[in-house]
Write a protein that holds these residues in place. Structure first.
Motif, PDB file in Angstrom:
ATOM      1  N   UNK A 198       0.821  -1.214   0.000  1.00  0.00           N
ATOM      2  CA  UNK A 198       0.000   0.000   0.000  1.00  0.00           C
ATOM      3  C   UNK A 198       0.857   1.268   0.000  1.00  0.00           C
ATOM      4  N   UNK A 199       1.961   1.248   0.752  1.00  0.00           N
ATOM      5  CA  UNK A 199       2.839   2.424   0.775  1.00  0.00           C
ATOM      6  C   UNK A 199       3.510   2.628  -0.586  1.00  0.00           C
ATOM      7  N   UNK A 200       3.925   1.546  -1.209  1.00  0.00           N
ATOM      8  CA  UNK A 200       4.559   1.643  -2.526  1.00  0.00           C
ATOM      9  C   UNK A 200       3.543   2.085  -3.570  1.00  0.00           C
ATOM     10  N   UNK A 201       2.337   1.526  -3.503  1.00  0.00           N
ATOM     11  CA  UNK A 201       1.289   1.884  -4.459  1.00  0.00           C
ATOM     12  C   UNK A 201       0.936   3.366  -4.341  1.00  0.00           C
ATOM     13  N   UNK A 202       0.878   3.862  -3.101  1.00  0.00           N
ATOM     14  CA  UNK A 202       0.560   5.284  -2.890  1.00  0.00           C
ATOM     15  C   UNK A 202       1.670   6.172  -3.451  1.00  0.00           C
ATOM     16  N   UNK A 203       2.905   5.760  -3.306  1.00  0.00           N
ATOM     17  CA  UNK A 203       4.032   6.526  -3.855  1.00  0.00           C
ATOM     18  C   UNK A 203       4.006   6.526  -5.376  1.00  0.00           C
ATOM     19  N   UNK A 204       3.800   5.352  -5.963  1.00  0.00           N
ATOM     20  CA  UNK A 204       3.811   5.260  -7.424  1.00  0.00           C
ATOM     21  C   UNK A 204       2.609   5.955  -8.055  1.00  0.00           C
ATOM     22  N   UNK A 205       1.508   6.039  -7.291  1.00  0.00           N
ATOM     23  CA  UNK A 205       0.325   6.769  -7.758  1.00  0.00           C
ATOM     24  C   UNK A 205      -0.187   6.216  -9.095  1.00  0.00           C
ATOM     25  N   UNK A 206      -0.122   4.904  -9.217  1.00  0.00           N
ATOM     26  CA  UNK A 206      -0.385   4.251 -10.503  1.00  0.00           C
ATOM     27  C   UNK A 206      -1.754   4.610 -11.062  1.00  0.00           C
ATOM     28  N   UNK A 207      -2.769   4.505 -10.250  1.00  0.00           N
ATOM     29  CA  UNK A 207      -4.129   4.736 -10.740  1.00  0.00           C
ATOM     30  C   UNK A 207      -4.281   6.143 -11.314  1.00  0.00           C
ATOM     31  N   UNK A 233       9.245   8.996   1.647  1.00  0.00           N
ATOM     32  CA  UNK A 233       9.704   8.628   2.994  1.00  0.00           C
ATOM     33  C   UNK A 233       8.953   7.433   3.584  1.00  0.00           C
ATOM     34  N   UNK A 234       7.668   7.289   3.260  1.00  0.00           N
ATOM     35  CA  UNK A 234       6.910   6.149   3.768  1.00  0.00           C
ATOM     36  C   UNK A 234       7.363   4.846   3.115  1.00  0.00           C
ATOM     37  N   UNK A 235       7.786   4.925   1.853  1.00  0.00           N
ATOM     38  CA  UNK A 235       8.337   3.750   1.189  1.00  0.00           C
ATOM     39  C   UNK A 235       9.619   3.326   1.889  1.00  0.00           C
ATOM     40  N   UNK A 236      10.475   4.294   2.204  1.00  0.00           N
ATOM     41  CA  UNK A 236      11.725   3.962   2.889  1.00  0.00           C
ATOM     42  C   UNK A 236      11.461   3.384   4.278  1.00  0.00           C
ATOM     43  N   UNK A 237      10.452   3.888   4.955  1.00  0.00           N
ATOM     44  CA  UNK A 237      10.114   3.316   6.261  1.00  0.00           C
ATOM     45  C   UNK A 237       9.672   1.870   6.120  1.00  0.00           C
ATOM     46  N   UNK A 277       6.595  -9.199  -4.823  1.00  0.00           N
ATOM     47  CA  UNK A 277       5.887  -8.479  -5.879  1.00  0.00           C
ATOM     48  C   UNK A 277       5.529  -7.059  -5.455  1.00  0.00           C
ATOM     49  N   UNK A 278       5.356  -6.854  -4.147  1.00  0.00           N
ATOM     50  CA  UNK A 278       5.142  -5.489  -3.661  1.00  0.00           C
ATOM     51  C   UNK A 278       6.394  -4.649  -3.894  1.00  0.00           C
ATOM     52  N   UNK A 279       7.544  -5.167  -3.491  1.00  0.00           N
ATOM     53  CA  UNK A 279       8.785  -4.405  -3.598  1.00  0.00           C
ATOM     54  C   UNK A 279       9.189  -4.213  -5.057  1.00  0.00           C
ATOM     55  N   UNK A 280       9.049  -5.250  -5.861  1.00  0.00           N
ATOM     56  CA  UNK A 280       9.435  -5.144  -7.268  1.00  0.00           C
ATOM     57  C   UNK A 280       8.543  -4.184  -8.045  1.00  0.00           C
ATOM     58  N   UNK A 281       7.388  -3.860  -7.494  1.00  0.00           N
ATOM     59  CA  UNK A 281       6.516  -2.871  -8.132  1.00  0.00           C
ATOM     60  C   UNK A 281       7.245  -1.532  -8.280  1.00  0.00           C
ATOM     61  N   UNK A 282       8.229  -1.295  -7.400  1.00  0.00           N
ATOM     62  CA  UNK A 282       9.006  -0.061  -7.483  1.00  0.00           C
ATOM     63  C   UNK A 282       9.752   0.053  -8.806  1.00  0.00           C
ATOM     64  N   UNK A 283       9.948  -1.049  -9.488  1.00  0.00           N
ATOM     65  CA  UNK A 283      10.700  -1.021 -10.734  1.00  0.00           C
ATOM     66  C   UNK A 283       9.968  -0.284 -11.860  1.00  0.00           C
ATOM     67  N   UNK A 284       8.701   0.020 -11.674  1.00  0.00           N
ATOM     68  CA  UNK A 284       8.010   0.798 -12.704  1.00  0.00           C
ATOM     69  C   UNK A 284       8.408   2.266 -12.622  1.00  0.00           C
ATOM     70  N   UNK A 285       9.139   2.649 -11.568  1.00  0.00           N
ATOM     71  CA  UNK A 285       9.633   4.015 -11.416  1.00  0.00           C
ATOM     72  C   UNK A 285      11.149   4.010 -11.585  1.00  0.00           C
TER      73      UNK A 285
END
Length: 226
Positions: free
Chosen positions: A108-117, A132-136, A165-173
């Motif tokens: 959820x923190x990664x999804x909120x950062x990526x703002x995909x939707x 910062x929430x992603x880093x936390x 799969x949550x962490x690897x989602x960061x690879x879209x950025x």
């Protein structure tokens, strides 16, 4: 009875469930629900998943939604003597459950950062203020992995399938700070060694990267992902 997974490759939870199906060698039909044309909102699919999400599972007349519930069900019903992915021992299972919930928070923190939707629908940008929430989240994951090779202990479990799969989602950025979390990096490498990892994940991650890149570069693609 026919077991059917309703799936799309750009959905990390869908891919996590597919990994479990491959890990347990379950015979299962995989039906792609085309999120990019809005098929998830068709009356037929809303009968299966009223919120129009993927994944969903039907097992004969039984229908199940929510990816982590699907994962547990598959292990309970089709896991046989397999004892590591979702252990039967109450304490070990509770630890896996705990890390499934924890992994949901990380996602959820990664999804909120990526703002995909909002990138896909409203031409917005990645929410740098949420970094910062992603880093936390990654820091807390690093702390767990300081103690164990995998999220819930010394053996891989379904928590790792969802967590990675949550962490690897960061690879879209353009996220480049993995080096701050060496245990996380090591853990990702271990999970990627699974023989079915690339089959389940490589295409979907590349697909999502392309969608996000094109939208951020104003190469407009009409999508209906929600």
């Amino acid at each position: 009875m026919t077991l059917t997974l309703y799936f799309h490759e750009i959905s990390p939870p869908s891919r996590s469930v597919l990994m479990i199906i491959k890990a347990l060698n379950i015979q299962c039909d995989v039906k792609v629900v085309d999120l990019l044309t809005g098929e998830q909102f068709s009356p037929e699919y809303l009968e299966i998943h009223p919120r129009g999400k993927v994944p969903a599972l039907t097992d004969g007349d039984f229908t199940l939604i929510e990816s982590r519930a699907i994962a547990a069900y598959l292990c309970n019903k089709y896991g046989g003597v397999e004892e590591t992915l979702y252990p039967r021992d109450p304490e070990k299972r509770a630890n896996v459950d705990m890390m499934l919930y924890f992994g949901g928070w990380v996602y959820n923190e990664i999804f909120a950062y990526l703002n995909v939707r909002n990138i896909l629908f409203y031409d917005e940008k990645i929410c740098d203020e949420n970094l910062p929430k992603v880093h936390e989240a990654l820091k807390q994951l690093e702390n767990y992995l300081e103690k164990n090779k995998f999220m819930a202990g010394t053996s891989i479990s379904i928590a790792d399938f969802f967590g990675v799969n949550a962490v690897l989602f960061l690879e879209v950025s353009d996220f480049e700070d993995y080096g701050k979390y060496p245990k996380v990096v090591e853990w990702i490498k271990e999970v990627k060694k699974l023989p079915y990892f690339n089959e389940c994940n490589q295409s979907g991650l590349a697909h999502m990267k392309k969608l996000i890149k094109n939208k951020l570069e104003k190469k407009y693609i009409k999508v209906f992902l929600q």
